[in-house]
Design a protein around this motif. Structure first.
Motif, PDB file in Angstrom:
ATOM      1  N   CYS A 197     -22.657  -1.873  25.627  1.00  0.00           N
ATOM      2  CA  CYS A 197     -22.832  -1.732  24.180  1.00  0.00           C
ATOM      3  C   CYS A 197     -24.300  -1.422  23.908  1.00  0.00           C
ATOM      4  O   CYS A 197     -25.187  -2.161  24.356  1.00  0.00           O
ATOM      5  CB  CYS A 197     -22.440  -3.021  23.465  1.00  0.00           C
ATOM      6  N   ARG A 198     -24.578  -0.349  23.209  1.00  0.00           N
ATOM      7  CA  ARG A 198     -25.955   0.056  22.942  1.00  0.00           C
ATOM      8  C   ARG A 198     -26.213   0.065  21.444  1.00  0.00           C
ATOM      9  O   ARG A 198     -25.454   0.667  20.677  1.00  0.00           O
ATOM     10  CB  ARG A 198     -26.220   1.439  23.533  1.00  0.00           C
ATOM     11  N   TYR A 199     -27.286  -0.635  21.051  1.00  0.00           N
ATOM     12  CA  TYR A 199     -27.647  -0.711  19.634  1.00  0.00           C
ATOM     13  C   TYR A 199     -29.131  -0.380  19.464  1.00  0.00           C
ATOM     14  O   TYR A 199     -29.948  -0.598  20.367  1.00  0.00           O
ATOM     15  CB  TYR A 199     -27.410  -2.121  19.083  1.00  0.00           C
ATOM     16  N   HIS A 200     -29.444   0.103  18.294  1.00  0.00           N
ATOM     17  CA  HIS A 200     -30.845   0.277  17.901  1.00  0.00           C
ATOM     18  C   HIS A 200     -30.923   0.009  16.399  1.00  0.00           C
ATOM     19  O   HIS A 200     -30.154   0.578  15.620  1.00  0.00           O
ATOM     20  CB  HIS A 200     -31.332   1.695  18.227  1.00  0.00           C
ATOM     21  N   ARG A 201     -31.820  -0.899  16.025  1.00  0.00           N
ATOM     22  CA  ARG A 201     -31.954  -1.318  14.625  1.00  0.00           C
ATOM     23  C   ARG A 201     -30.624  -1.814  14.054  1.00  0.00           C
ATOM     24  O   ARG A 201     -30.295  -1.586  12.886  1.00  0.00           O
ATOM     25  CB  ARG A 201     -32.477  -0.170  13.755  1.00  0.00           C
ATOM     26  N   VAL A 221     -31.516  11.394  14.872  1.00  0.00           N
ATOM     27  CA  VAL A 221     -32.462  10.802  15.808  1.00  0.00           C
ATOM     28  C   VAL A 221     -33.424   9.910  15.039  1.00  0.00           C
ATOM     29  O   VAL A 221     -34.073  10.359  14.090  1.00  0.00           O
ATOM     30  CB  VAL A 221     -33.243  11.882  16.580  1.00  0.00           C
ATOM     31  N   ILE A 222     -33.510   8.644  15.432  1.00  0.00           N
ATOM     32  CA  ILE A 222     -34.399   7.677  14.792  1.00  0.00           C
ATOM     33  C   ILE A 222     -35.233   7.006  15.883  1.00  0.00           C
ATOM     34  O   ILE A 222     -34.686   6.512  16.876  1.00  0.00           O
ATOM     35  CB  ILE A 222     -33.608   6.616  14.000  1.00  0.00           C
ATOM     36  N   ASP A 223     -36.545   6.994  15.709  1.00  0.00           N
ATOM     37  CA  ASP A 223     -37.454   6.413  16.706  1.00  0.00           C
ATOM     38  C   ASP A 223     -37.236   7.040  18.086  1.00  0.00           C
ATOM     39  O   ASP A 223     -37.328   6.367  19.122  1.00  0.00           O
ATOM     40  CB  ASP A 223     -37.271   4.887  16.800  1.00  0.00           C
ATOM     41  N   GLY A 224     -36.875   8.312  18.086  1.00  0.00           N
ATOM     42  CA  GLY A 224     -36.646   8.999  19.343  1.00  0.00           C
ATOM     43  C   GLY A 224     -35.287   8.740  19.960  1.00  0.00           C
ATOM     44  O   GLY A 224     -34.977   9.266  21.031  1.00  0.00           O
ATOM     45  N   ILE A 225     -34.459   7.937  19.293  1.00  0.00           N
ATOM     46  CA  ILE A 225     -33.128   7.596  19.806  1.00  0.00           C
ATOM     47  C   ILE A 225     -32.094   8.484  19.120  1.00  0.00           C
ATOM     48  O   ILE A 225     -32.001   8.516  17.891  1.00  0.00           O
ATOM     49  CB  ILE A 225     -32.785   6.114  19.547  1.00  0.00           C
ATOM     50  N   ASP A 226     -31.297   9.209  19.932  1.00  0.00           N
ATOM     51  CA  ASP A 226     -30.220  10.039  19.390  1.00  0.00           C
ATOM     52  C   ASP A 226     -28.963   9.185  19.240  1.00  0.00           C
ATOM     53  O   ASP A 226     -28.414   8.691  20.228  1.00  0.00           O
ATOM     54  CB  ASP A 226     -29.949  11.206  20.338  1.00  0.00           C
ATOM     55  N   PHE A 227     -28.511   9.019  18.012  1.00  0.00           N
ATOM     56  CA  PHE A 227     -27.333   8.180  17.763  1.00  0.00           C
ATOM     57  C   PHE A 227     -26.025   8.929  18.009  1.00  0.00           C
ATOM     58  O   PHE A 227     -24.955   8.318  17.902  1.00  0.00           O
ATOM     59  CB  PHE A 227     -27.376   7.647  16.320  1.00  0.00           C
ATOM     60  N   GLN A 228     -26.088  10.195  18.292  1.00  0.00           N
ATOM     61  CA  GLN A 228     -24.949  11.025  18.698  1.00  0.00           C
ATOM     62  C   GLN A 228     -23.800  10.962  17.689  1.00  0.00           C
ATOM     63  O   GLN A 228     -23.914  11.518  16.600  1.00  0.00           O
ATOM     64  CB  GLN A 228     -24.514  10.626  20.114  1.00  0.00           C
TER      65      GLN A 228
END
Length: 435
Positions: free
Chosen positions: A79-83, A140-147
């Motif tokens: 499971c991958r999360y960001h913010r 893309v947020i903070d360099g993270i692609d949420f796809q």
């Protein structure tokens, strides 16, 4: 065995709400945890069916987070999360679609139950789902692609309203579709908020995993501006804060009222919707309870409020005509359409005195300093009118007024005009307070 008298009282008390809610649009959001929780979910579905049976137009927006995570775990996918937002790659999207399908089918099956000896016996509850949500990629947020994680772009409000008008119950999973044919995983609460706002729903009900508390204290009601201030000061625990944010956003977007409920409380929806004090936290643009000048349509409520006190001899009997004549002197505390308190200021400007009269509270609401609020309101009104002293005639509440600065006085201290209509048989005590 049920207490027949208590049931009859409750049913009669619920009647104004049954009338008020019929034909209204409610959006109900609950998490995937609620769907997985047996037998509580069965009870929740029964309550939803009851609301539909009472003529309420319902839109359900379920969450699916635990169902997604169970599938990811089965397949060995992290499971991958960001913010706090899930990162949805192609493999995770398959799990999202499976979870959404499972939850949808389970809810539809529950709402189709009609066996004998069940609360839904004999019911036919048509449920409709569809592509009501147009979405776009979160990006893309903070360099993270949420796809394949997305956000709501548009809600097909006319399509939903057309189905509600046909007495369909609308079920909207947290999925969105793009004009290019892509599917996006959306936050269920964001979908529910967007749907409630687009429909200008009469109520937005959020069933939470814990009750709404402020600094660990339960809170019954907040205006949207008060709730926004508490959010800014971080006074809500993290899981509750997101629900409060959703409720405030909906109210600011045109939803009349938002309700935060603890889903673990059996019958929370019914208690919130059909009892005056509810069972959760209400968020609205205007206060649920307000102190304001009396209006002509308040007179029946005032008469009903003071009638028991008149019978006991606590208050002098007032006719409807007298109330209408003096209406400008009165203020009321209104709670969700019910007059629960009143007071009047009769001015004698020639001697710069005013009479505090007809101070009364509903027996169920004689707490939380409402009497004090009425007194302070009358004192403030008297000062604005240039009055210097406030007097009261009382037979039963001498000490209450003494504790609030009123001093014993005599008949001769009253304005001459008031002396002429003094009822000697009541032998009321005279108290005066300097303002």
């Amino acid at each position: 065995m049920i207490d027949p008298a208590a049931f009859v009282r409750w049913f009669r008390g619920a009647l104004p709400y049954i009338h008020a809610h019929r034909g209204r649009t409610f959006v109900i959001h609950f998490g995937g945890e609620a769907v997985a929780d047996e037998p509580r979910f069965a009870s929740l579905v029964h309550d939803i069916a009851l609301l539909h049976g009472l003529g309420i137009r319902l839109v359900l927006v379920p969450g699916i987070r635990p169902q997604i995570e169970a599938r990811l775990q089965q397949r060995g996918i992290a499971c991958r999360y960001h913010r706090g937002q899930r990162i949805t790659d192609a493999a995770a999207l398959e799990c999202v679609k499976e979870a959404a399908g499972q939850v949808r089918v389970e809810i539809e099956a529950r709402l189709s139950l009609g066996v004998a000896d069940s609360p839904m016996a004999g019911m036919r509850l048509p449920v409709v789902s569809g592509n009501f949500i147009t979405a776009k990629p979160l990006g893309v947020i903070d360099g993270i692609d949420f796809q394949y994680t997305g956000e709501v772009r548009r809600v097909d409000a006319p399509g939903i309203q057309a189905l509600l008008a046909q007495e369909r119950l609308v079920l909207i999973p947290p999925l969105g579709y793009s004009p290019t044919g892509e599917v996006f995983n959306l936050r269920a609460e964001a979908v529910a908020t967007a749907v409630a706002t687009a429909l200008r729903a009469d109520k937005f009900l959020i069933l939470m995993e814990q009750p709404c508390r402020l600094d660990d204290e339960p809170v019954a009601q907040l205006t949207s501006s008060e709730a926004r201030t508490h959010l800014h000061r971080k006074r809500f625990p993290a899981p509750v804060a997101s629900h409060v944010e959703a409720a405030v956003t909906a109210v600011e977007g045109g939803v009349e009222r938002a309700h935060l409920l603890d889903r673990h409380l059996d019958g929370a929806l019914l208690l919130e919707l059909f009892t005056r004090d509810g069972a959760g936290t209400l968020i609205s643009r205007q206060p649920f309870e307000s102190l304001r000048p009396a209006r002509l349509d308040d007179i029946p409520g005032i008469l009903e409020l003071i009638a028991p006190l008149e019978r006991e001899g606590v208050l002098v009997k007032r006719s409807r005509e007298k109330l209408e004549t003096d209406l400008a002197d009165y203020c009321v505390i209104e709670r969700d359409g019910l007059v629960i308190g009143c007071a009047a200021l009769h001015a004698f400007p020639e001697v710069k005195m005013g009479e505090l009269a007809c101070l009364a509270l509903h027996p169920d609401y004689r707490g939380e300093n409402r009497g004090q609020r009425l007194l302070e309101h009358i004192e403030d009104r008297a000062r604005r009118q240039g009055l210097e002293r406030l007097f009261v005639l009382t037979t039963r509440t001498l000490h209450w007024f003494r504790e609030r600065g009123f001093q014993p006085a005599t008949f001769a201290d009253l304005p001459v005009q008031r002396q002429r209509c003094y009822n000697a048989q009541r032998n009321s005590k005279v108290l005066i307070k300097c303002l």
